[in-house]
Design a protein around this motif. Structure first.
Motif, mmCIF file in Angstrom:
data_model
loop_
_atom_site.group_PDB
_atom_site.id
_atom_site.type_symbol
_atom_site.label_atom_id
_atom_site.label_comp_id
_atom_site.label_asym_id
_atom_site.label_seq_id
_atom_site.Cartn_x
_atom_site.Cartn_y
_atom_site.Cartn_z
ATOM 1 N N SER A 1 0.852 -1.182 0.000
ATOM 2 C CA SER A 1 0.000 0.000 0.000
ATOM 3 C C SER A 1 0.890 1.234 0.000
ATOM 4 N N ALA B 1 1.304 5.418 -0.078
ATOM 5 C CA ALA B 1 0.631 6.688 0.222
ATOM 6 C C ALA B 1 0.803 7.640 -0.958
ATOM 7 N N GLU C 1 0.288 11.588 -2.665
ATOM 8 C CA GLU C 1 0.223 13.000 -2.306
ATOM 9 C C GLU C 1 -1.137 13.567 -2.706
ATOM 10 N N THR C 2 -1.673 14.427 -1.848
ATOM 11 C CA THR C 2 -2.964 15.063 -2.120
ATOM 12 C C THR C 2 -2.835 16.569 -1.897
ATOM 13 N N GLU D 1 -3.821 18.698 3.082
ATOM 14 C CA GLU D 1 -2.805 18.178 4.004
ATOM 15 C C GLU D 1 -3.357 17.168 4.996
ATOM 16 N N PHE D 2 -4.678 17.149 5.198
ATOM 17 C CA PHE D 2 -5.273 16.245 6.176
ATOM 18 C C PHE D 2 -5.864 14.986 5.533
ATOM 19 N N GLU D 3 -5.846 14.910 4.233
ATOM 20 C CA GLU D 3 -6.438 13.781 3.535
ATOM 21 C C GLU D 3 -5.444 12.630 3.415
ATOM 22 N N HIS D 4 -5.944 11.430 3.543
ATOM 23 C CA HIS D 4 -5.119 10.240 3.379
ATOM 24 C C HIS D 4 -5.623 9.460 2.173
ATOM 25 N N LYS D 5 -4.714 9.185 1.258
ATOM 26 C CA LYS D 5 -5.093 8.453 0.052
ATOM 27 C C LYS D 5 -3.990 7.460 -0.276
ATOM 28 N N THR D 6 -4.382 6.244 -0.564
ATOM 29 C CA THR D 6 -3.407 5.206 -0.880
ATOM 30 C C THR D 6 -3.822 4.460 -2.143
#
Length: 470
Positions: free
Chosen positions: A176, A178, A180-181, A184-189
């Motif tokens: 998995s 990570a 970049e978005t 700054e608080f978003e998590h995307k994988t």
């Protein structure tokens, strides 16, 4: 056309068993979330009725209790790790993410006990170290790392015949990554596929993703890791199973226990379902017809039922529960069988105390299986450790050995009396250190404590002289 996310046929044949093992280890929330996978609906049962049926069912996690107990038996004593002094600091963070080699060994053991399969990858940063001293590399934190991959992450592999032996020629691992978005608080994988193979007899590493067109897309370039300035002619990935270190898949060691644990869960669902409908009092009224459809009869001390017909009767429907006793017996049978398969915490305490010899015979089969698993894990981690050490600049025959003495050795009062007599008489082998060594080996004294430390500890607890005494 096969793609990078293609599965090995053996992987697909075992994935369902792995899922059951994972869910049982995870416990009741995972079992409930799986719904009809483990608890089929009853005939004509509505969704709301099924939800209530499932919620009432309790999953008693014998699987995790057993795995935890067996792992605890292996790590009752710390593993013996033999490496060069220069490598020891690396073992405090062998993954380069804060995991020590000791903890990695514990996690590996839990994985093998759960699914019967684990992979260990030894890696080194892709940067030229030509002309660097060991000190220079350490300053740049250029050092090997070791990471584990669970059974579900090893989706494909191939072997080939080379130099008169079967060698691993390709393995595909899921990871998995990570992304970049803008937030700054978003998590995307996204899922990445690490392909390790031998290309022209050289170890090659490639990383792929599945793009929006559902096509394989390589991320970055081909990498050819170097060791001692030369490409590797093997893949530094090590399989650890129940019986061996081959890519072949072993059945999970507690597969039978998992099946029984799930059967016990279904029986509990039926039992609680029966209790729900039979345990609550049900009023029965005969000889009375409601005057209108909206009329209701309330149960309780604050309500009174008055019927105009003197022949009308009201009573409670009683249920003896005889049908539920068969389910109770089936649950008890499952619990006993789970105890036999390893879940000893489920079995009731025996009224009669077993002799030490009887208890030892009782556990002989289980201990031999656990010993074999501990030995296999030791061999697999030793193979990975030697590659790790060679990449760290300290080649040699290094090792890790897991404990295979799972029960404290029994010490009888007669033995203890004989040891003390030998020490008092000054018999050969019964010096202060000799007696201490015996006591430590038989775990009367804690491991890792020296004779001097034990003597100081005893002296610190000695009573002080009273005033006036000399």
């Amino acid at each position: 056309m096969a793609k990078v996310d293609s599965h090995h046929p053996l992987y697909d044949s075992m994935s369902d068993s792995w899922q059951s093992c994972r869910d049982c280890v995870a416990g009741q929330k995972a079992i409930h979330a799986a719904g009809e996978r483990y608890l089929p609906k009853l005939t004509d049962q509505t969704d709301s009725d099924y939800q209530a049926y499932k919620t009432r069912a309790q999953f008693f996690n014998a699987t995790w209790r057993t795995i935890s107990a067996l792992s605890g038996m292996i790590f009752r004593r710390p593993p013996v790790i033999d490496v060069a002094p220069s490598v020891e600091p690396y073992l405090d963070d062998v993954t380069m993410s804060g995991i020590s080699f000791h903890i990695l060994a514990q996690r590996a053991t839990l994985e093998v006990l759960t699914t019967g399969r684990l992979g260990v990858l030894v890696d080194y940063p892709q940067q030229s170290v030509e002309g660097m001293t060991l000190a220079d590399a350490q300053k740049l934190n250029l050092r090997p790392s070791m990471n584990t991959y669970p059974a579900e992450s090893i989706i494909n592999w191939k072997t080939t015949w080379s130099r008169n032996r079967t060698v691993l020629s390709m393995v595909v691992l899921t990871e998995s990554a990570a992304l970049e978005t803008d937030n700054e608080f978003e998590h995307k994988t996204e899922t990445r596929y690490r392909v390790l193979d031998l290309f022209n007899n050289q170890y090659r590493v490639r990383v792929f993703r599945i793009n929006d067109k559902n096509e394989d897309e390589q991320v970055g370039k081909d990498l050819f890791p170097l060791m001692n300035g030369k490409p590797l002619d093997f893949i530094p990935f090590y399989f650890i199973g129940v019986d061996d270190m081959t890519p072949d898949i072993d059945d999970p060691p507690l597969n039978d226990l998992v099946d029984l644990n799930l059967d016990h869960y279904r029986l509990d669902a039926d039992y609680k379902h029966g209790l729900h409908f039979t345990g609550l009092p049900t009023p029965v009224v005969t000889g009375y017809t409601r005057e209108n459809e909206n009329e209701k009869l309330y149960v309780g001390s604050s309500s009174a039922w008055v019927f105009p017909d003197p022949q009308a009767k009201a009573t409670y429907l009683e249920y003896t529960g005889q049908g539920l006793s068969a389910i109770q017996a089936a649950k008890a049978s499952d619990e006993q069988n789970m105890a036999i398969l390893g879940a000893r915490l489920l079995s009731p305490e025996k009224k009669a105390v077993e002799t030490a010899q009887t208890a030892q015979i009782h556990r002989a089969g289980e201990s031999s299986i656990l010993s074999a698993i501990a030995s296999t894990i030791s061999i697999g981690l030793t193979m990975a450790l030697n590659t790790f050490c060679e990449w760290a600049g300290s080649p040699g025959k290094w090792s890790i050995t897991l404990n295979d003495e799972f029960m404290p050795p029994e010490v009888t009062p007669q033995e203890l009396a004989e040891w003390l007599k030998g020490w008092q008489m000054g018999a050969p082998g019964f010096s202060d250190q000799g007696l201490f060594d015996i006591l430590q080996k038989r775990e009367v004294v804690m491991p890792g404590v020296t004779l001097k430390e034990e003597q100081e500890r005893i002296a610190s607890k000695a009573p002080s002289l009273m005033d006036g005494e000399e």
